[in-house]
Design an enzyme around this catalytic site. Structure first.
Site, PDB file in Angstrom:
ATOM      1  N   LYS A 100       0.856  -1.187   0.000  1.00 36.50           N
ATOM      2  CA  LYS A 100       0.000   0.000   0.000  1.00 36.50           C
ATOM      3  C   LYS A 100       0.889   1.233   0.000  1.00 36.50           C
ATOM      4  O   LYS A 100       1.745   1.397   0.872  1.00 36.50           O
ATOM      5  CB  LYS A 100      -0.920   0.025   1.214  1.00 36.50           C
ATOM      6  CG  LYS A 100      -1.862   1.219   1.183  1.00 36.50           C
ATOM      7  CD  LYS A 100      -2.533   1.452   2.524  1.00 36.50           C
ATOM      8  CE  LYS A 100      -3.205   2.829   2.505  1.00 36.50           C
ATOM      9  NZ  LYS A 100      -3.655   3.243   3.839  1.00 36.50           N
ATOM     10  N   GLY A 161      -7.922   9.703  10.193  1.00 39.71           N
ATOM     11  CA  GLY A 161      -8.165   9.797  11.624  1.00 39.71           C
ATOM     12  C   GLY A 161      -9.217  10.799  12.044  1.00 39.71           C
ATOM     13  O   GLY A 161      -9.455  10.999  13.235  1.00 39.71           O
ATOM     14  N   ALA A 187      -9.463   5.930   4.901  1.00 40.30           N
ATOM     15  CA  ALA A 187      -9.274   7.123   5.735  1.00 40.30           C
ATOM     16  C   ALA A 187     -10.550   7.911   5.957  1.00 40.30           C
ATOM     17  O   ALA A 187     -11.326   8.154   5.028  1.00 40.30           O
ATOM     18  CB  ALA A 187      -8.209   8.056   5.151  1.00 40.30           C
ATOM     19  N   GLY A 188     -10.777   8.303   7.209  1.00 42.29           N
ATOM     20  CA  GLY A 188     -11.872   9.187   7.562  1.00 42.29           C
ATOM     21  C   GLY A 188     -13.158   8.525   8.003  1.00 42.29           C
ATOM     22  O   GLY A 188     -14.077   9.190   8.466  1.00 42.29           O
ATOM     23  N   ASN A 209      -8.899   1.858  10.446  1.00 42.97           N
ATOM     24  CA  ASN A 209      -7.941   1.730  11.539  1.00 42.97           C
ATOM     25  C   ASN A 209      -8.408   2.529  12.757  1.00 42.97           C
ATOM     26  O   ASN A 209      -8.846   1.976  13.756  1.00 42.97           O
ATOM     27  CB  ASN A 209      -6.551   2.151  11.099  1.00 42.97           C
ATOM     28  CG  ASN A 209      -5.468   1.804  12.118  1.00 42.97           C
ATOM     29  OD1 ASN A 209      -4.305   2.104  11.934  1.00 42.97           O
ATOM     30  ND2 ASN A 209      -5.820   1.165  13.210  1.00 42.97           N
TER      31      ASN A 209
END
Length: 257
Positions: A100, A161, A187-188, A209
């Site tokens: 990635k 995040g 993401a987000g 994550n």
């Protein structure tokens, strides 16, 4: 029903949920969350997560690489040179070819530097890597990455995040419609319902994550995301009803008493 198969660079995955391994209290908590998520692929920040130094706790002591695919990523890299060096080292140390790529623009927003990202993708593909690429939600640049040989396009939903969820459904939808490789929102994402929305739009998968690791109960949140992704995918495959601007009775109007 036709079998719903999810493949990235020829690798067949059972789960459409990919999870990160950072931000947890320890590797035990990481392992519990990953197991609860049902994911068979996890991202590993090569510069931050210990996978090789046997003098310290190893991630592979808790996650069996024979059962779960470890996906090295370039988290924390702010230029092409750093990213290329990180992934070349990963290949030398662990033999990884599926990777990635993320090349960040600045420390405040962690938005991708797309000039460096495109440049890095071209180089990595030439060197035989299978590259999953973190990118902005710009359809033109997403297509450019695919033209460069990217194995998966990974547009952000919102800043890394942030937990803000998908901020631009239109752009994500355009990217999905034009892409021939998997599109994975990265993401987000803040909560399980965000993941469901991504899947209902037609995304092939989501990567989570922070939303799991920073929750009060990562194991339970991981399970929630597992269910949300599966539900969203089923909803997409089922085909939603047509939208109407006026009411339409759900009961038949003929044969009334």
């Amino acid at each position: 029903m036709k079998k719903d198969i999810f493949k990235i660079a020829g690798i067949k995955l059972k789960s459409r949920l990919i999870v990160g391994t950072g931000k947890y209290k320890n590797f035990l908590e990481t392992a519990k969350a990953v197991n609860a998520s049902g994911a068979d692929m996890v991202t590993v920040a090569v510069r931050r997560v210990n996978i090789l130094d046997k003098k310290k706790p190893l991630l592979t002591d808790y996650l069996n690489p024979k059962k779960i695919i470890l996906l090295p990523n370039t988290a924390g890299c702010f230029n092409s040179k750093e990213a290329l060096r990180t992934l070349r080292l990963a290949r030398e140390m662990g033999g990884w070819k599926l990777v990635k790529l993320e090349v960040l623009g600045d420390k405040k927003t962690l938005y991708p530097n797309m000039i460096e990202t495109v440049k890095s993708t071209k180089t990595l593909v030439k060197e035989g890597f299978k590259v999953m690429v973190y990118c902005t939600d710009d359809p033109i640049l997403a297509r450019k990455l695919e033209d460069c040989g990217a194995s998966a396009i990974m547009p952000l939903a919102s800043p890394i995040g942030s937990g803000l969820g998908i901020q631009n459904k239109v752009n994500i939808s355009i990217i999905i419609k034009q892409s021939k490789v998997p599109v994975i929102v990265d993401a987000g994402i803040g909560t399980a319902s965000d993941a469901t929305i991504a899947m209902e739009l037609g995304c092939d998968g989501v990567l989570i994550n922070s939303a799991i690791a920073n929750s009060k109960n990562p194991q339970l949140m991981a399970k929630a995301f597992k269910d949300a992704v599966a539900s969203g995918r089923n909803s997409y495959l089922a085909g939603r009803m047509k939208k109407n601007y006026f009411a339409k009775a759900s009961s038949p109007t003929f044969g009334l008493i």
